[in-house]
Scaffold this motif. Structure first.
Motif, PDB file in Angstrom:
ATOM      1  N   ALA A 213      37.434 -18.079 -39.030  1.00  0.00           N
ATOM      2  CA  ALA A 213      36.776 -19.264 -39.581  1.00  0.00           C
ATOM      3  C   ALA A 213      35.279 -19.228 -39.351  1.00  0.00           C
ATOM      4  O   ALA A 213      34.552 -20.107 -39.780  1.00  0.00           O
ATOM      5  N   GLY A 214      34.821 -18.196 -38.668  1.00  0.00           N
ATOM      6  CA  GLY A 214      33.421 -18.079 -38.258  1.00  0.00           C
ATOM      7  C   GLY A 214      32.385 -18.495 -39.282  1.00  0.00           C
ATOM      8  O   GLY A 214      31.595 -19.382 -39.054  1.00  0.00           O
ATOM      9  N   GLY A 215      32.403 -17.837 -40.458  1.00  0.00           N
ATOM     10  CA  GLY A 215      31.383 -18.155 -41.435  1.00  0.00           C
ATOM     11  C   GLY A 215      31.727 -19.381 -42.271  1.00  0.00           C
ATOM     12  O   GLY A 215      30.856 -20.074 -42.761  1.00  0.00           O
ATOM     13  N   ALA A 216      33.019 -19.655 -42.361  1.00  0.00           N
ATOM     14  CA  ALA A 216      33.476 -20.678 -43.294  1.00  0.00           C
ATOM     15  C   ALA A 216      33.403 -22.097 -42.744  1.00  0.00           C
ATOM     16  O   ALA A 216      32.410 -22.512 -42.192  1.00  0.00           O
ATOM     17  N   ILE A 217      34.513 -22.773 -42.923  1.00  0.00           N
ATOM     18  CA  ILE A 217      34.556 -24.202 -42.680  1.00  0.00           C
ATOM     19  C   ILE A 217      34.529 -24.572 -41.202  1.00  0.00           C
ATOM     20  O   ILE A 217      34.836 -23.792 -40.336  1.00  0.00           O
ATOM     21  N   HIS A 218      34.171 -25.762 -40.938  1.00  0.00           N
ATOM     22  CA  HIS A 218      34.363 -26.339 -39.627  1.00  0.00           C
ATOM     23  C   HIS A 218      35.347 -27.467 -39.804  1.00  0.00           C
ATOM     24  O   HIS A 218      34.985 -28.595 -40.102  1.00  0.00           O
TER      25      HIS A 218
ATOM     26  N   ARG B   8      28.483 -10.967 -32.641  1.00  0.00           N
ATOM     27  CA  ARG B   8      28.883 -10.064 -31.558  1.00  0.00           C
ATOM     28  C   ARG B   8      30.384  -9.896 -31.565  1.00  0.00           C
ATOM     29  O   ARG B   8      31.125 -10.862 -31.613  1.00  0.00           O
ATOM     30  N   ARG B   9      30.823  -8.650 -31.489  1.00  0.00           N
ATOM     31  CA  ARG B   9      32.252  -8.425 -31.333  1.00  0.00           C
ATOM     32  C   ARG B   9      32.540  -8.260 -29.852  1.00  0.00           C
ATOM     33  O   ARG B   9      31.902  -7.509 -29.142  1.00  0.00           O
ATOM     34  N   VAL B  52      33.377  -8.526 -14.338  1.00  0.00           N
ATOM     35  CA  VAL B  52      33.083  -9.930 -14.639  1.00  0.00           C
ATOM     36  C   VAL B  52      31.712 -10.038 -15.298  1.00  0.00           C
ATOM     37  O   VAL B  52      31.548 -10.688 -16.331  1.00  0.00           O
ATOM     38  N   ARG B  53      30.744  -9.382 -14.705  1.00  0.00           N
ATOM     39  CA  ARG B  53      29.387  -9.478 -15.246  1.00  0.00           C
ATOM     40  C   ARG B  53      29.320  -8.907 -16.655  1.00  0.00           C
ATOM     41  O   ARG B  53      28.706  -9.485 -17.555  1.00  0.00           O
ATOM     42  N   LYS B  54      29.967  -7.755 -16.846  1.00  0.00           N
ATOM     43  CA  LYS B  54      29.931  -7.149 -18.178  1.00  0.00           C
ATOM     44  C   LYS B  54      30.647  -8.045 -19.180  1.00  0.00           C
ATOM     45  O   LYS B  54      30.174  -8.241 -20.299  1.00  0.00           O
ATOM     46  N   ASP B  55      31.779  -8.581 -18.776  1.00  0.00           N
ATOM     47  CA  ASP B  55      32.512  -9.477 -19.662  1.00  0.00           C
ATOM     48  C   ASP B  55      31.630 -10.661 -20.069  1.00  0.00           C
ATOM     49  O   ASP B  55      31.512 -10.993 -21.253  1.00  0.00           O
ATOM     50  N   LEU B  56      31.033 -11.282 -19.078  1.00  0.00           N
ATOM     51  CA  LEU B  56      30.225 -12.468 -19.361  1.00  0.00           C
ATOM     52  C   LEU B  56      28.984 -12.120 -20.153  1.00  0.00           C
ATOM     53  O   LEU B  56      28.450 -12.959 -20.888  1.00  0.00           O
ATOM     54  N   SER B  57      28.515 -10.886 -20.007  1.00  0.00           N
ATOM     55  CA  SER B  57      27.296 -10.499 -20.718  1.00  0.00           C
ATOM     56  C   SER B  57      27.527 -10.466 -22.232  1.00  0.00           C
ATOM     57  O   SER B  57      26.583 -10.560 -23.009  1.00  0.00           O
ATOM     58  N   TYR B  58      28.800 -10.323 -22.648  1.00  0.00           N
ATOM     59  CA  TYR B  58      29.074 -10.331 -24.081  1.00  0.00           C
ATOM     60  C   TYR B  58      28.854 -11.717 -24.682  1.00  0.00           C
ATOM     61  O   TYR B  58      28.693 -11.854 -25.887  1.00  0.00           O
ATOM     62  N   LEU B  59      28.890 -12.719 -23.833  1.00  0.00           N
ATOM     63  CA  LEU B  59      28.656 -14.084 -24.326  1.00  0.00           C
ATOM     64  C   LEU B  59      27.168 -14.364 -24.459  1.00  0.00           C
ATOM     65  O   LEU B  59      26.752 -15.291 -25.144  1.00  0.00           O
ATOM     66  N   VAL B  75      31.821 -22.638 -18.567  1.00  0.00           N
ATOM     67  CA  VAL B  75      33.045 -23.187 -19.162  1.00  0.00           C
ATOM     68  C   VAL B  75      32.767 -23.504 -20.628  1.00  0.00           C
ATOM     69  O   VAL B  75      33.549 -23.137 -21.514  1.00  0.00           O
ATOM     70  N   TYR B  76      31.650 -24.151 -20.860  1.00  0.00           N
ATOM     71  CA  TYR B  76      31.285 -24.511 -22.233  1.00  0.00           C
ATOM     72  C   TYR B  76      31.161 -23.273 -23.110  1.00  0.00           C
ATOM     73  O   TYR B  76      31.699 -23.220 -24.228  1.00  0.00           O
ATOM     74  N   GLN B  77      30.484 -22.256 -22.611  1.00  0.00           N
ATOM     75  CA  GLN B  77      30.263 -21.051 -23.411  1.00  0.00           C
ATOM     76  C   GLN B  77      31.550 -20.287 -23.692  1.00  0.00           C
ATOM     77  O   GLN B  77      31.752 -19.778 -24.792  1.00  0.00           O
ATOM     78  N   ILE B  78      32.415 -20.200 -22.693  1.00  0.00           N
ATOM     79  CA  ILE B  78      33.668 -19.474 -22.904  1.00  0.00           C
ATOM     80  C   ILE B  78      34.551 -20.239 -23.886  1.00  0.00           C
ATOM     81  O   ILE B  78      35.130 -19.658 -24.811  1.00  0.00           O
ATOM     82  N   ARG B  79      34.608 -21.556 -23.707  1.00  0.00           N
ATOM     83  CA  ARG B  79      35.412 -22.367 -24.623  1.00  0.00           C
ATOM     84  C   ARG B  79      34.908 -22.184 -26.052  1.00  0.00           C
ATOM     85  O   ARG B  79      35.681 -22.088 -27.003  1.00  0.00           O
ATOM     86  N   ARG B  80      33.631 -22.174 -26.168  1.00  0.00           N
ATOM     87  CA  ARG B  80      33.005 -22.007 -27.466  1.00  0.00           C
ATOM     88  C   ARG B  80      33.371 -20.660 -28.090  1.00  0.00           C
ATOM     89  O   ARG B  80      33.770 -20.574 -29.256  1.00  0.00           O
ATOM     90  N   GLU B  81      33.291 -19.630 -27.295  1.00  0.00           N
ATOM     91  CA  GLU B  81      33.566 -18.291 -27.816  1.00  0.00           C
ATOM     92  C   GLU B  81      35.036 -18.123 -28.170  1.00  0.00           C
ATOM     93  O   GLU B  81      35.388 -17.435 -29.130  1.00  0.00           O
ATOM     94  N   LEU B  82      35.897 -18.760 -27.399  1.00  0.00           N
ATOM     95  CA  LEU B  82      37.333 -18.649 -27.649  1.00  0.00           C
ATOM     96  C   LEU B  82      37.799 -19.601 -28.746  1.00  0.00           C
ATOM     97  O   LEU B  82      38.978 -19.617 -29.102  1.00  0.00           O
TER      98      LEU B  82
END
Ligand SMILES: NC(=O)c1ccc[n+]([C@@H]2O[C@H](COP(=O)([O-])OP(=O)(O)OC[C@H]3O[C@@H](n4cnc5c(N)ncnc54)[C@H](O)[C@@H]3O)[C@@H](O)[C@H]2O)c1
Ligand SMILES: NC(=O)c1ccc[n+]([C@@H]2O[C@H](COP(=O)([O-])OP(=O)(O)OC[C@H]3O[C@@H](n4cnc5c(N)ncnc54)[C@H](O)[C@@H]3O)[C@@H](O)[C@H]2O)c1
Lengths: 230, 230
Positions: A213-218, B8-9, B52-59, B75-82
């Motif tokens: 859904a990244g580019g599309a809708i929210h 980012r993948r 942990v650091r490398k994982d978090l660096s992807y965010l 917490v906010y950033q991980i929730r956002r990414e997930l």
DNA sequence: CTGGCTTTGTGAACGTGTGCACGAGTGCCT
DNA sequence: AGGCACTCGTGCACACGTTCACAAAGCCAG
């Protein structure tokens, strides 16, 4: 003493696929198929054929070039390598929602993992019968583990009690644990722990959904999402 | 439009750990902790600090050198990414042993995956209420998926029915599936499938047990006691 | 402002897993 | 018997994942 040095070590990735091959081979045997190629098995297992061949090569050279693998023999070899030549009784800790479902599920016993017992700390659960097994008090765990020679424990307690359950299992002599509680267990090195965490699985799916859904809708305006303080 | 955003993948291995970090960070936040180092988080997650650091660096670079990470912000950033900034309703197919345990389990809704509905093909199961949700007939699946905007389906049917369940879910518009049945599902490429196979898990444990027993018959109980902490 | 201490972020080395490509056996057909 | 089609077993290259090691960056005390 001569430790496992000389013994073939099978890569983790392969070990985790062998049970899948085993199940498929069993199904094929039931269908009357007695020979299968790496390509055929790969198709059914949803993996690459070369991977199948490499995986099976760790067991030895049990295929026949130009023909394929004898299903029955392969079943035998995989079962042997996985230690499935005899039953592994398991004990379940926690007779709640999940513990009951597990105890009531016949699939375990069929596959060589009979439920040797199920224990709970709650007196009110003790005595009830689940899937042919009476729930016992957790204090009986050591005795149960010893008399039934249980090596594998399953933790189905709430998260807060999981470490306690693990400690008790280890103390009782269990050396492998399957943990359903969403916590990281701390156990001695020699103990093998595998976890099944549904929340993790769902969150991984969520990640991919969010990505699609990244580019599309929210969508869905009525979401929760607690605003972060500070 | 450009379909491939410059997004980012995140490596699969990292994605599968982020939920663990997230849970731990949530627990720490509840305990009043508002800053944590990679080492501290690694300890709690049972992994290497560099990982942990490398994982978090992807965010992104959300840590502060010499200090650590702000728990709430992380917490906010991980929730956002997930993709956990809003709820993901799920539909459960199969109201048997497992389906009932899942529906009755409150942990889903709490973590952002409310049970939008549960369906079964067996008329005798339709109408009963599980965990506040009425069981509906599977023919209502498409409507349910559409009206509740469900993206994630959970398969808790017997193995033989799992492919049928998957087909129906896909047809209804679901794009991610969590499969509890011990079968390899065949679905379109775009559909994300994760499986939870208890037999596989137990057989992996069996492999390790068999390995331990390779030299000596039965391991001595109570010879351990070296808690692993890192 | 400087120096010392802490911890992040990341390049680089190493280890593990995957998939291709092809030699080496095997069985079948003519 | 000889050739041919088929499939295994595996060397090799590449991708992915993990861990180490350290410079860069921030905080604090004085
Ligand atoms: N039910 C599900 O579908 C489901 C799904 C995913 C994860 N889980 C996880 O599985 C675990 C169990 O879930 P549930 O729904 O069965 O919970 P539950 O509350 O229904 O059952 C837990 C049982 O454990 C017992 N218990 C508590 N402390 C104990 C202890 N120290 N030793 C022994 N027994 C103890 C309780 O008496 C109770 O019977 C939880 O950690 C949960 O997060 C459950
Ligand atoms: N119960 C467990 O603890 C457990 C453990 C591990 C794995 N599993 C797996 O989970 C799955 C379900 O197990 P269970 O114990 O709940 O089985 P179950 O037989 O108790 O329940 C299956 C339910 O699915 C329904 N169903 C059958 N065909 C269907 C279809 N085509 N569409 C929709 N619904 C259909 C049935 O009516 C039944 O209610 C199985 O594949 C099993 O191997 C269960």
């Amino acid at each position: 003493m001569a430790p496992d040095r000389n013994r073939r070590r099978i890569p983790d990735a392969t070990v985790s696929r062998l049970p899948v091959y085993l199940r498929i081979l069993g199904e094929q045997a039931d269908l009357g198929v007695d020979s299968i190629s790496s390509e055929g098995l790969a198709e059914l297992a949803g993996v690459n054929a070369a991977k199948v061949r490499k995986d099976l090569s760790y067991l030895g050279s049990y295929g026949t070039r130009g023909v394929g693998y004898d299903v029955g023999y392969l079943v035998y070899q995989i079962r042997r390598e996985l230690g499935l030549t005899h039953d592994w009784p398991v004990v379940i800790v926690g007779a709640g929602n999940l513990g009951q479902a597990l105890a009531g599920y016949g699939g375990f016993g069929e596959r060589g993992f009979p439920v040797a017992g199920i224990v709970d700390i709650d007196e009110s659960k003790v005595g009830s019968v689940l899937g042919g097994t009476r729930v016992r008090h957790i204090d009986e765990l050591p005795q149960l583990v010893q008399t039934k020679r249980v090596n594998i424990g399953v933790i189905a307690t709430p998260a807060v009690a999981a470490q306690d359950a693990a400690d008790r299992l280890v103390k009782a002599g269990v050396t492998s644990i399957l943990n359903f509680a969403p916590v990281v267990l701390s156990v001695p090195r020699a103990i093998e722990v595998r976890k099944v965490d549904l929340a993790v699985e769902l969150q991984i799916l969520s990640y991919h959904e969010q990505r699609k859904a990244g580019g599309a809708i929210h969508a869905v305006p009525g979401a929760n999402g607690r605003p972060v303080s500070a």
